[in-house]
Scaffold this active site. Structure first.
Site, PDB file in Angstrom:
ATOM      1  CG  HIS A 357      -2.240  -0.431   1.628  1.00  0.00           C
ATOM      2  ND1 HIS A 357      -2.531  -0.990   1.911  1.00  0.00           N
ATOM      3  CD2 HIS A 357      -2.863  -1.003   0.034  1.00  0.00           C
ATOM      4  CE1 HIS A 357      -3.576  -1.554   1.708  1.00  0.00           C
ATOM      5  NE2 HIS A 357      -3.721  -1.464   0.125  1.00  0.00           N
ATOM      6  CD  GLU A 599      -5.700 -15.526 -15.476  1.00  0.00           C
ATOM      7  OE1 GLU A 599      -5.318 -15.102 -14.302  1.00  0.00           O
ATOM      8  OE2 GLU A 599      -6.693 -15.632 -15.113  1.00  0.00           O
ATOM      9  CB  CYS A 670      -6.496  -7.002 -18.127  1.00  0.00           C
ATOM     10  SG  CYS A 670      -6.908  -8.375 -17.933  1.00  0.00           S
TER      11      CYS A 670
END
Length: 751
Positions: A357, A599, A670
């Site tokens: 974060h 993927e 993506c």
């Protein structure tokens, strides 16, 4: 000798300095192996030589002075061959070179082995004896094993030595590039005066007083986080600002609060209760192999430390004036929130990863960051630092020439950033008129910032994030409300929601799964198909939300077989029919399109069959690269082998786009590649025209697209596919950027 091996490695790892570690190493080996001499040489690749760094047996006056070129002597031969050398009579060996300053005349037998870390020669470890003999196999095996174990320790103390060495004008070390940009300022060392976990567990009979103290500390921590959100609210995208909502969520978590109060009622003080509950939660987080979830342990430690601070006494180290680079053992999101943005130029953190974060927040705030460095923090206190967040480099006490170079880079960066932000308002159109579709990856929050509002929609909405932030599975109503908010926010624009992608390496705190190899385990569609009750609730919530808008599509993760798609389709059909019946809608309502993520490599060989069953594909380049190369990019031992520019990855992506065109299937990307300038060039060369990226990359990619030509890029396709190494691929793309004067968008370190 396993016990002796461990003892030597542990002692060296605990040494206070580089020189002490080296001297301890040779002394311990001499005693353990019962030899007459042990020496360690350090590799100096700039001068192509080996320097005697420590010895127990050779003349001490030679330490630091005796030097051997890589192309001379038996020690140099070990370095050149990068393999052990066992010689019974070293004086008669053709490569022998006499070092008079070392006084080694009486040593006859020689055993040397290289010290290598991640393919780089760091030095040579040598033992010698007076007796003329060959060392036996077990002795050679012990020395080789010891060198392999010591290589990581040797690398760490070598980095420390680089920072503290006084004979150079400036020094540098490398970490992980956490946030791009350049910072130049004096360092500010953050060291908490007291940490939760350093305290002895204590009991008390004053239960009510401790409960009151806990409630007050939690309330004060709530206030801290709220003030950070208010102060940063005008500067950060809401998607990033919601990081602080994670902290608020933990503070409001009923299970967490109940566990704290229970420990106090059992007789523990509030501090001890906090420590016990924190450790219990940390053991669950840190056992997870998924890097995103492991990084949430940082948030929990940070939150508990902040509560502890209010239970003891608050403190502040923020200087009253002046700009600084923050240096800490572990920088956290709330720590960044404590410092004025006008003063905080950048930060370096001993611990941390690119998906923490703190790193996410730094990127959103435009603060350069380098993580995971090994230098001792005390050596960096009050030093002038240059933080290069592009390459993960930190320069300590840089000289005038280096400072001048980086000041010019800073001026260049400011100019291009101003232009990039202006281009955000423009359409993503190339010089030769090709309009590209740029979407964003979302998941932390449904709110939209300026960048998101200028996107063409959401290419990947990670529905698992709300699951990760609760202590139970969210209800259908809760999910419905969450999905409806994101669909309404992007009204008139497409929103692609990925079904729950947890399990295996993305464990839910309330649904833990233990596996030996989670990356090949029970995750994604595999888990949800095994739990149709979870899958059906989510699908119903999605379909209910879609009835008020017509912009939803649904995507299945980790597809590896046709059977998975067929079973998922059956459940989706059931959920759709149930929703229509419940709300009384007619069958003419448009049903959201269904797609799959590409993927897992096996999916590439069943694309025609997939095309018959779904409407679109989305390439997840992160996992696809990881599986194609059999490389866990979070594993430091092999992460250097991970490259999205590997020819196998390039050719796989080319195969997918060719199949998509032949089968008339809509296609997007993506993964992280879609947000990196070189990655975007490569995708455009291959023919991809629909890209989804993090919101903070959108402006930069739009700026790039508006200055390139598809026709020029298509001319690169043949040499791109013919490239044999990742370096060739990257060089080809870099050359194009250079021809367009766009290299300032990306900096790659040439190894």
């Amino acid at each position: 000798m396993l016990a002796e091996l461990r003892r030597v490695v542990e002692k060296v790892g605990q040494a206070p300095s580089f020189d002490a570690a080296m001297q301890l190493l040779v002394s311990e080996i001499r005693v353990t192996m019962q030899v007459d001499c042990c020496s360690v040489y350090q590799a100096d690749h700039d001068q192509q030589q080996l320097i005697l760094r420590a010895s127990d047996g050779l003349a001490q006056s030679a330490v630091g002075r005796a030097r051997i070129k890589f192309d001379e002597g038996v020690v140099g031969l070990v370095a050149r061959r990068e393999e052990p050398l066992n010689i019974a009579d070293v004086h008669n060996h053709p490569s022998f070179k006499y070092l008079p300053e070392a006084e080694e005349d009486s040593f006859n037998s020689f055993l040397g082995t290289p010290i290598i870390y991640q393919r780089e020669l760091l030095g040579v470890l040598v033992v010698q004896q007076f007796q003329t003999r060959s060392f036996i196999d077990t002795e050679e095996a012990f020395l080789v094993t010891l060198a392999a174990h010591l290589s990581a320790v040797f690398s760490q103390v070598e980095n420390v030595q680089k920072v503290t060495q006084p004979r150079v004008l400036h020094s540098s070390f490398k970490g992980i590039a956490g946030s791009q940009g350049i910072a130049m300022a004096r360092s500010l060392l953050f060291q908490s005066p007291s940490s939760l976990g350093e305290q002895e567990l204590e009991t008390t009979t004053q239960i009510d007083d401790e409960l009151t103290a806990l409630d007050k500390a939690i309330e004060q921590t709530h206030s801290d986080v709220q003030k950070m959100m208010s102060r940063l609210g005008t500067e950060l995208p809401q998607d990033v600002l919601s990081i602080f909502e994670v902290y608020q969520g933990m503070l409001n978590d009923a299970g967490f609060l109940k566990a704290l109060r229970l420990k106090i009622k059992q007789g523990y003080t509030a501090v001890s209760a906090l420590q016990l509950v924190r450790d219990d939660y940390l053991s669950q987080f840190e056992a997870m192999s998924d890097t995103y979830l492991r990084e949430r342990a940082i948030d929990l430690r940070d939150l508990c430390q902040r509560i502890y601070t209010h239970l003891s006494r608050p403190h502040s180290i923020v200087p009253k004036q002046g700009k600084f680079v923050l240096v800490a053992e572990e920088v956290t999101a709330t720590m960044l929130g404590d410092f004025p943005k006008s003063q905080l130029m950048g930060f370096i953190s001993q611990r941390g990863a690119a998906n923490s974060h703190a790193a996410i927040l730094a990127r959103a705030m435009g603060i350069p960051a380098v993580l995971g460095f090994t230098a001792e923090m005390e050596t960096l206190d009050r030093q002038l630092l240059i933080v290069d967040g592009y390459q993960g480099l930190v320069f300590v006490s840089p000289d005038a020439i280096l400072r001048s170079e980086y000041r010019q880079l800073l001026r260049d960066e400011e100019e291009i950033n101003a232009q990039i932000n202006r281009d955000l308002e423009q359409v993503a159109c190339t010089l030769d008129g090709y309009h590209l579709e740029l979407l964003i990856n979302a998941g932390l929050s449904s709110d939209a910032d300026r960048a998101e509002s200028k996107s063409d929609g959401v290419g990947l909405y990670r529905t698992e994030v709300p699951f990760l932030l609760q202590n139970r599975f969210p209800s259908e109503t809760e999910q419905f409300q969450s999905y409806l908010r994101i669909l309404n926010r992007f009204k008139g624009k497409p929103v692609c929601m990925r079904t729950l992608d947890v399990g295996g390496d993305k464990q839910l705190p309330y649904f833990p799964i233990q596996e030996e190899n989670p990356f090949l385990g029970w995750r994604g569609i595999r888990m949800t198909l095994d739990h149709p009750e979870i899958f059906l609730v989510q699908c119903r919530a999605m379909y209910r939300a879609s009835l008020s808008q017509s912009n939803l599509s649904i995507m299945l993760p980790m597809i590896s077989s046709i059977g998975e798609v067929e079973r998922a389709t059956q459940l989706l059909d059931r959920a759709w029919n149930e929703v229509l019946e419940e709300v009384g809608h007619s069958r003419s309502v448009t049903r959201p399109a269904l797609g799959v993520m590409l993927e897992v490599p096996s999916a590439l060989w069943i694309l025609p069959e997939l095309a018959k069953r779904v409407s679109f594909w989305s390439v997840g380049t992160n996992d696809l690269t990881q599986y194609l190369l059999a490389v866990d990019r979070s594993n430091a031992h092999v992460s250097g082998l991970y490259s999205t520019y590997h020819p196998a990855v390039v050719r796989a992506l080319n195969f997918i786009i060719r199949q998509g065109k032949e089968l008339n299937v809509s296609l997007s990307v993506c993964g992280e590649m879609a947000g990196e300038p070189l990655g975007v060039l490569m995708l455009l060369v291959l023919g991809y025209r629909r890209l989804s990226m993090s919101s903070f990359n959108l402006a930069r990619i739009k700026y790039l697209i508006r200055r390139i030509s598809i026709a020029e890029l298509e001319a690169l396709k043949e040499p791109l596919l013919a490239s044999e190494t990742p370096e060739e691929v990257a060089q080809l793309l870099q050359c194009y950027l250079e021809s367009k004067d766009l290299m300032q968008l990306v900096r790659l370190q040439n190894d």
